[in-house]
Design an enzyme around this catalytic site. Structure first.
Site, PDB file in Angstrom:
ATOM      1  N   TYR A 254       4.749  -7.080  11.448  1.00 18.42           N
ATOM      2  CA  TYR A 254       6.203  -6.972  11.526  1.00 18.42           C
ATOM      3  C   TYR A 254       6.609  -5.604  11.007  1.00 18.42           C
ATOM      4  O   TYR A 254       5.835  -4.951  10.304  1.00 18.42           O
ATOM      5  CB  TYR A 254       6.906  -8.092  10.759  1.00 18.42           C
ATOM      6  CG  TYR A 254       6.468  -8.262   9.323  1.00 18.42           C
ATOM      7  CD1 TYR A 254       7.132  -7.588   8.296  1.00 18.42           C
ATOM      8  CD2 TYR A 254       5.401  -9.085   8.981  1.00 18.42           C
ATOM      9  CE1 TYR A 254       6.735  -7.729   6.981  1.00 18.42           C
ATOM     10  CE2 TYR A 254       4.993  -9.238   7.668  1.00 18.42           C
ATOM     11  CZ  TYR A 254       5.674  -8.555   6.674  1.00 18.42           C
ATOM     12  OH  TYR A 254       5.284  -8.696   5.375  1.00 18.42           O
ATOM     13  N   HIS A 301       2.330  -1.755   7.625  1.00 18.68           N
ATOM     14  CA  HIS A 301       3.419  -1.824   8.595  1.00 18.68           C
ATOM     15  C   HIS A 301       3.296  -0.899   9.799  1.00 18.68           C
ATOM     16  O   HIS A 301       4.285  -0.542  10.396  1.00 18.68           O
ATOM     17  CB  HIS A 301       4.748  -1.513   7.926  1.00 18.68           C
ATOM     18  CG  HIS A 301       5.208  -2.567   6.978  1.00 18.68           C
ATOM     19  ND1 HIS A 301       5.395  -3.873   7.364  1.00 18.68           N
ATOM     20  CD2 HIS A 301       5.528  -2.514   5.679  1.00 18.68           C
ATOM     21  CE1 HIS A 301       5.801  -4.573   6.331  1.00 18.68           C
ATOM     22  NE2 HIS A 301       5.882  -3.776   5.291  1.00 18.68           N
TER      23      HIS A 301
END
Ligand SMILES: *[C@@H]1O[C@H](CO)[C@@H](O)[C@H](O)[C@H]1NC(C)=O
Ligand SMILES: *[C@@H]1O[C@H](CO)[C@@H](O)[C@H](O)[C@H]1NC(C)=O
Ligand SMILES: *[C@@H]1O[C@H](CO)[C@@H](O)[C@H](O)[C@H]1NC(C)=O
Ligand SMILES: *[C@@H]1O[C@H](CO)[C@@H](O)[C@H](O)[C@H]1NC(C)=O
Ligand SMILES: *[C@@H]1O[C@H](CO)[C@@H](O)[C@H](O)[C@H]1NC(C)=O
Ligand SMILES: *[C@@H]1O[C@H](CO)[C@@H](O)[C@H](O)[C@H]1NC(C)=O
Length: 326
Positions: A254, A301
């Site tokens: 995400y 990330h």
């Protein structure tokens, strides 16, 4: 307008016969009629009152392919139902067996917090200039404080403090994007913008302003925080998935909070200036408020891809990145 056009054609018309001049005038008049008739006055005007507008779709295909002006940004009671794709992505993101029923949790949510449509006021009369302030060590020594405070909205991320760092990061905070594990107290004029990664995060928000009995997620979290209940906002799970799909292009599990906040700003602002993103000039990724020079963001990330996307946004003239000096 006609006078202006005539003036620019002055040298030409002087060379032409009077019948041709009449024809040109006629053509110019019909051209004007055609322009106004087919596009109307609204699209003739700029989509916002700033010198450059985020919503100006005419300039960048790269941007237009990714930017969806119709995605729900903030959760409310009428847009809260998640379609199957969003719900399976979001509910498995940080699955927790003890989490409650989303429908019921959302119902409780809008008994406590304002239920409205926010920021649908984009238009030719609005010029909202925003500063997105990340937590990078490149802010130290930047003296960006006064510049940051001059913005209409100042969006900050997670724990990034202002106290003690005003010269470099400013003191104004209109929005702070956070989740339970990164929550801090806010002053009364700041919007708490919850970025929910799981249902339990929404339950925590409710609890923090009511029973105060949620003290644990995957780690210990504050049972309550100081913040203005009337200014609470919740990022729509569909928005998070949209950022993941369209802007992070599925990199990592995400997107990072900083990246989500930046894209959030693209949707609620007309102009976006970015501070405190990226590494320091010697390549260190650390937080301006922490002494340890640990490397953040880049790992979990898909930071490298996010970094490229942010650079591209600047190349397309959609944001302006202030890189600091440190
Ligand atoms: C859900 O995902 C499938 C497969 O990617 C896609 O075909 C479908 O259009 C999506 N549905 C919605 C409502 O977005
Ligand atoms: C969640 O709650 C709603 C409304 O209370 C109910 O209709 C639904 O069946 C529940 N879903 C699950 C998975 O329990
Ligand atoms: C909720 O937000 C949607 C946009 O996502 C908007 O169309 C709708 O009017 C809002 N509902 C309320 C109750 O404000
Ligand atoms: C905070 O602001 C609200 C209005 O949004 C007001 O009703 C309340 O009294 C304020 N609280 C404090 C502590 O200033
Ligand atoms: C917190 O309190 C509520 C209402 O009293 C209760 O329904 C809920 O199960 C409690 N949650 C925890 C984690 O203790
Ligand atoms: C991020 O982008 C900047 C500017 O192009 C570049 O100097 C830097 O090396 C990039 N960082 C990473 C980790 O890719």
């Amino acid at each position: 307008m006609l006078a202006l056009r005539l003036k620019s054609h002055h040298y030409m018309t002087a060379l032409l016969s009077s019948t041709t001049i009449l024809l040109i005038l006629y053509l110019q008049n019909s051209l004007l009629v055609f322009t106004y008739g087919s596009y109307g006055f609204v699209s003739e005007r700029s989509p916002c009152a700033c010198s450059a507008c985020m919503a100006d779709r005419g300039k960048s295909n790269w941007f237009n392919e990714r930017y969806n002006p119709n995605v729900p940004i903030l959760l409310n009671s009428t847009n809260s139902v998640l379609n199957a794709n969003v719900s399976s992505w979001w509910e498995e993101l940080q699955y927790s067996p003890t989490a409650g029923n989303y429908t019921r949790v959302v119902d409780q949510l809008f008994h406590l917090f304002p239920d409205k449509e926010h920021y649908s006021d984009a238009g030719p009369d609005r010029c909202r200039i925003c500063a997105v302030v990340g937590n990078s060590g490149n802010l130290l020594g930047s003296r960006y404080g006064p510049l940051i405070d001059h913005h209409d909205f100042v969006l900050r991320i997670n724990k990034g403090p202002t106290e003690g760092y005003e010269k470099d990061v400013g003191s104004k905070t209109t929005h702070r994007i956070m989740y339970p594990e990164s929550a801090v107290d806010l002053d009364n004029s700041t919007h708490l913008v919850l970025l929910p990664f799981k249902i339990l995060d929404i339950q925590w928000l409710i609890s923090a302003f009511s029973t105060k009995n949620i003290t644990q997620t995957y780690m210990e979290v504050p049972s309550t925080i100081k913040a203005n209940k009337d200014k609470v906002m919740i990022v729509h799970p569909e928005f998070s998935k949209y950022v993941y799909d369209n802007w992070a292009e599925g990199h990592a599990r995400y997107p990072s909070t900083g990246f989500l906040t930046l894209i959030f700003a693209l949707h609620i602002c007309d102009e976006v200036n970015v501070f405190g993103f990226g590494a320091t000039s010697d390549g260190i990724w650390h937080h301006y408020f922490e002494k340890t020079l640990t490397s953040y963001e880049i790992g979990i990330h898909g930071g490298k891809f996010e970094n490229e996307t942010i650079n591209q946004l600047q190349q397309e003239n959609k944001i302006l990145i202030h890189r600091g000096w440190a």
